[in-house]
Enzyme design. Structure first.
Site, PDB file in Angstrom:
ATOM      1  N   HIS A   1       0.857  -1.189   0.000  1.00  0.00           N
ATOM      2  CA  HIS A   1       0.000   0.000   0.000  1.00  0.00           C
ATOM      3  C   HIS A   1       0.893   1.239   0.000  1.00  0.00           C
ATOM      4  O   HIS A   1       1.973   1.233   0.597  1.00  0.00           O
ATOM      5  CB  HIS A   1      -0.862   0.061   1.269  1.00  0.00           C
ATOM      6  CG  HIS A   1      -2.096  -0.779   1.221  1.00  0.00           C
ATOM      7  ND1 HIS A   1      -2.661  -1.329   2.348  1.00  0.00           N
ATOM      8  CD2 HIS A   1      -2.894  -1.140   0.184  1.00  0.00           C
ATOM      9  CE1 HIS A   1      -3.757  -2.005   2.015  1.00  0.00           C
ATOM     10  NE2 HIS A   1      -3.912  -1.907   0.709  1.00  0.00           N
TER      11      HIS A   1
ATOM     12  N   CYS B   1      -2.157   2.431   9.153  1.00  0.00           N
ATOM     13  CA  CYS B   1      -3.141   1.409   8.758  1.00  0.00           C
ATOM     14  C   CYS B   1      -4.253   1.287   9.800  1.00  0.00           C
ATOM     15  O   CYS B   1      -5.389   0.955   9.468  1.00  0.00           O
ATOM     16  CB  CYS B   1      -2.478   0.043   8.596  1.00  0.00           C
ATOM     17  SG  CYS B   1      -1.135   0.026   7.411  1.00  0.00           S
TER      18      CYS B   1
END
Ligand code: NAD
Length: 688
Positions: A164, A260
């Site tokens: 990511h 996250c």
């Protein structure tokens, strides 16, 4: 600021969907994970409003709320997870957004988008950094730009550990960023460098990157992160940013860090949503036909797309049921810009794909400077090519790779491959990739390239392929075809001279392309019995032998050339003698290493290239014997359809020839003297 978090009630590593999870299934220390989360949330709560979503049983990664979507201005684009393991999170998150006052805007289609994980706003600017390549699809970026009125900079991730964008990139206030360059492809690194001046970006070191230092939650001037070296801390301090380290080691086992674990719900750093600049992302549809699976054609094409930093979606695939039938695939190709789309389409056409929207005539641009093509020129491949003109499709003549196409207009237009140096002012050059059709040939054999699996081909396999080559050469000779030999001086040093001579005498060679050295050592052998001073009959150097090749050169120079020396009876045998006696044309291309040179050697390289190109016209087979320089030079000017046979002791040279894109190649890794010996015998036998 409001932050959405999800208690880690069901958190654990239950499956493997990123490299961090490998070997970690069932190894999360749950009480520790709970404690780390609690400490983190308490630290956040001093600086932001914490909002919780109920965890769902069966969704162990739901605590990573950053991946739930991207929210700003009371709008949210919810995630569509690439991995089925996380798909169960979509419904509860979307439900929560809907019931908490968000205007939920779903990306149409099926392309994955993993929320803030892959989309980060630059503080204070309508600029969105968006990642693709591992999880999120490039296609989604233009929609994000429209929804949030932001310019989108697409960055391609290439390291699966940094799957990511928020694992390797953190936008910071005042137009600054910190990031881990190795997680991005070259072009994306350049895109970041172009946007952010060197003084405003921190490239974090490996250790910090692996400790998820970039996975940072910024609340005002405070940066919450899992790890930061003293050096990183002090660099951030110089930007008036305070580093607060909150270890989240248990979450790292799942490949998640502090960012996250938190989703920003109201990032309204820029004033209002205004129409964004037009998206740079471009897409088109290409078609592939043929034996796509058995020839690896489909893989090749998809690799081309991925290697170019673009993405694809297969829109249809119909597979042949029998070996003699064709398969057909349509692929939707998406590129970050118009230029990149043109680049990838050109590369796709070189492996046999056809753009579907391509009926418009080709764009022609006139040359304004002699020997220089217009910037956007189309560069040719070895495959037969056609250009779409107002008059219809027109075949391109003198096909070769790495040239441009010049069109001579008129009622019967003529198109030809042309080298830069031959371009004249006013020449119409084909530009872009519109209106071009390439006929990629796949019904060819890969020949003996399997030899390259071993460093040296087994003797038996060399013998078998030599027999097949001799059979082919015999047929070509008998029907008046053309066999061109490209050879280096090793032919002489390895005792191959007399065998090549016998092939020339037997009518198996229609042109010889070489440099200065082969004729020098061939004539040295004829005059003195040595090659580079070595007595070939005994394999031993002779006294003062190193002078022999210079004396040979000197004698030829004295009479004005090889032909003259043969006619004067000075040279009485050998390869060059056979060429002269049997009217086999030869071209000697000069190089910087050349002694002498011989009067016949062309020291003007452009003239030498032109003479080589002329000599290979109409060739059926080109036999490339131990001369990397001349073999590659010749390969570059040879169109598809000519059988190239490359013999070299070095597998790398043989591979290099195969890499030019033609499958019509046979590579033989062996000693050239031995090869010629076998070939001359086989040609004699097949002639008998
Ligand atoms: P090159 O390096 O381009 O090619 C030589 C090739 O032969 C290599 O690929 C090598 O792997 C291969 N090879 C070596 N031993 C082999 C064997 N036993 N069997 C099969 N393959 C073998 O060099 P080149 O073509 O020899 O020369 C390059 C240029 O330099 C030419 O233009 C040549 O004329 C010039 N040159 C001039 C002189 C001179 O004028 N005296 C001498 C040498 C080279």
């Amino acid at each position: 600021m409001r932050i959405l978090v999800c208690p880690p009630k069901y958190f654990g590593v239950d499956y493997v969907i990123n490299p961090w999870m490998e070997g970690q299934i069932g190894r999360v220390d749950r009480p520790l994970a709970q404690a780390q989360w609690q400490t983190l949330i308490e630290s956040f709560s001093a600086h932001a409003t914490i909002v919780e979503i109920e965890p769902e049983d069966g969704c162990p990664d739901m605590c990573f709320t950053a991946n739930a979507g991207l929210a700003a201005f009371d709008r949210v684009v919810p995630a569509r997870f690439r991995m089925p393991e996380r798909a169960g999170e979509e419904e509860p998150f979307t439900h929560w957004f809907t019931h908490n006052g968000f205007d939920v805007i779903t990306i149409p289609g099926h392309d994955p988008f993993e929320g803030e994980g892959d989309a980060l706003f630059q503080p204070g600017a309508p600029l969105l950094w968006a990642g693709y390549g591992v999880r999120t699809a490039l296609e989604t970026h233009s929609i994000l730009g429209q929804v949030f009125g932001a310019e989108v900079v697409s960055l391609r991730l290439v390291d699966p550990r940094f799957y990511h964008l928020d694992t390797c990139f953190a936008p910071l206030p005042n137009g600054r960023v910190m990031y881990y360059p190795a997680a991005f492809d070259e072009r994306s690194q350049r895109a970041i460098e172009r946007r952010i001046p060197a003084a405003d970006r921190i490239a974090v070191e490996d250790a910090d990157a692996m400790g998820f230092a970039c996975n940072v939650m910024r609340l005002g001037d405070k940066l919450f992160l899992n790890q930061a070296s003293n050096e990183l801390k002090s660099r951030l301090a110089k930007w008036d940013l305070e580093t607060l380290v909150c270890p989240v080691s248990e979450y790292l086992k799942a490949g998640g860090g502090i960012k996250c674990l938190s989703m920003i719900l109201d990032q309204m750093d820029y004033a209002e949503i205004t129409p964004p600049p037009p998206s740079a992302i471009r897409a088109t549809e290409v078609e592939l036909k043929g034996h796509l699976l058995d020839t690896g054609g489909l893989n090749r094409a998809l690799d081309v797309v991925t290697e170019a930093g673009c993405s694809f979606r297969m829109t249809s695939l119909s597979l042949a049921e029998r070996k003699d039938q064709e398969s057909r695939a349509q692929v939707h190709v998406v590129a970050p810009s118009k230029e990149r789309l043109e680049g990838v389409l050109a590369a796709l056409m070189a492996v046999g794909a056809h753009p579907l929207e391509r009926e418009a005539p080709a764009t022609l641009t006139a040359v304004t400077q002699r020997g220089v093509a217009p910037d956007n020129f189309y560069s040719t491949t070895i495959y037969p090519t056609e250009v779409h003109l107002d008059e219809g499709w027109c075949s391109v003549h003198k096909q070769r790779m790495d040239a441009v196409i010049v069109v001579e207009p008129g009622p019967n237009p003529y198109a030809r491959c042309t080298l830069f140096r031959d371009l004249e002012i006013g020449d119409d050059v084909v530009c872009g990739i519109g209106g071009i059709r390439v006929h990629y040939s796949e019904n060819t054999s890969i020949g003996e390239f399997s030899f390259m699996n071993a460093s040296v081909s087994s003797e038996r396999r060399v013998e078998a392929s030599v027999k097949a080559i001799a059979w082919e050469m015999r047929r070509i000779r008998d029907r008046g075809g053309r066999i061109v030999v490209v050879a280096g001086p090793v032919v002489v040093h390895t005792g191959g001279s007399r065998h090549l001579t016998s092939l020339i005498e037997g009518g198996f060679v229609q042109a010889l392309l070489t440099g200065n050295a082969l004729p020098v050592h061939d004539i040295e052998l004829d005059l003195f019995g040595t090659s580079l001073g070595v007595d070939l009959s005994r394999g031993k150097p002779v006294h003062e032998g190193h002078r022999n090749h210079l004396m040979a050169i000197n004698r030829i120079r004295a009479v004005g050339g090889i032909r003259e020396a043969v006619q004067a009876g000075i040279v009485q045998g050998g390869i060059m003698h056979a060429c002269v006696e049997h009217d086999v044309p030869f071209v000697l291309a000069g190089s910087i290493r050349d002694d002498g040179p011989l009067p016949d050697t062309l020291m003007d390289l452009e003239a030498a290239q032109a003479a080589y190109a002329q000599a290979i016209e109409g060739a059926d087979v080109i036999l490339m014997l131990s001369s990397m320089l001349h073999a590659i030079g010749t390969g570059n000017m040879t169109p598809a359809g000519v059988h190239l046979i490359c013999v070299d002791i070095s597998p790398a040279v043989v591979t290099k020839l195969a890499d030019r894109g033609s499958l019509e190649s046979t590579g033989i890794v062996t000693d050239v003297g031995l090869f010629l010996n076998l070939l001359a015998d086989a040609c004699r036998d097949s002639a008998a």
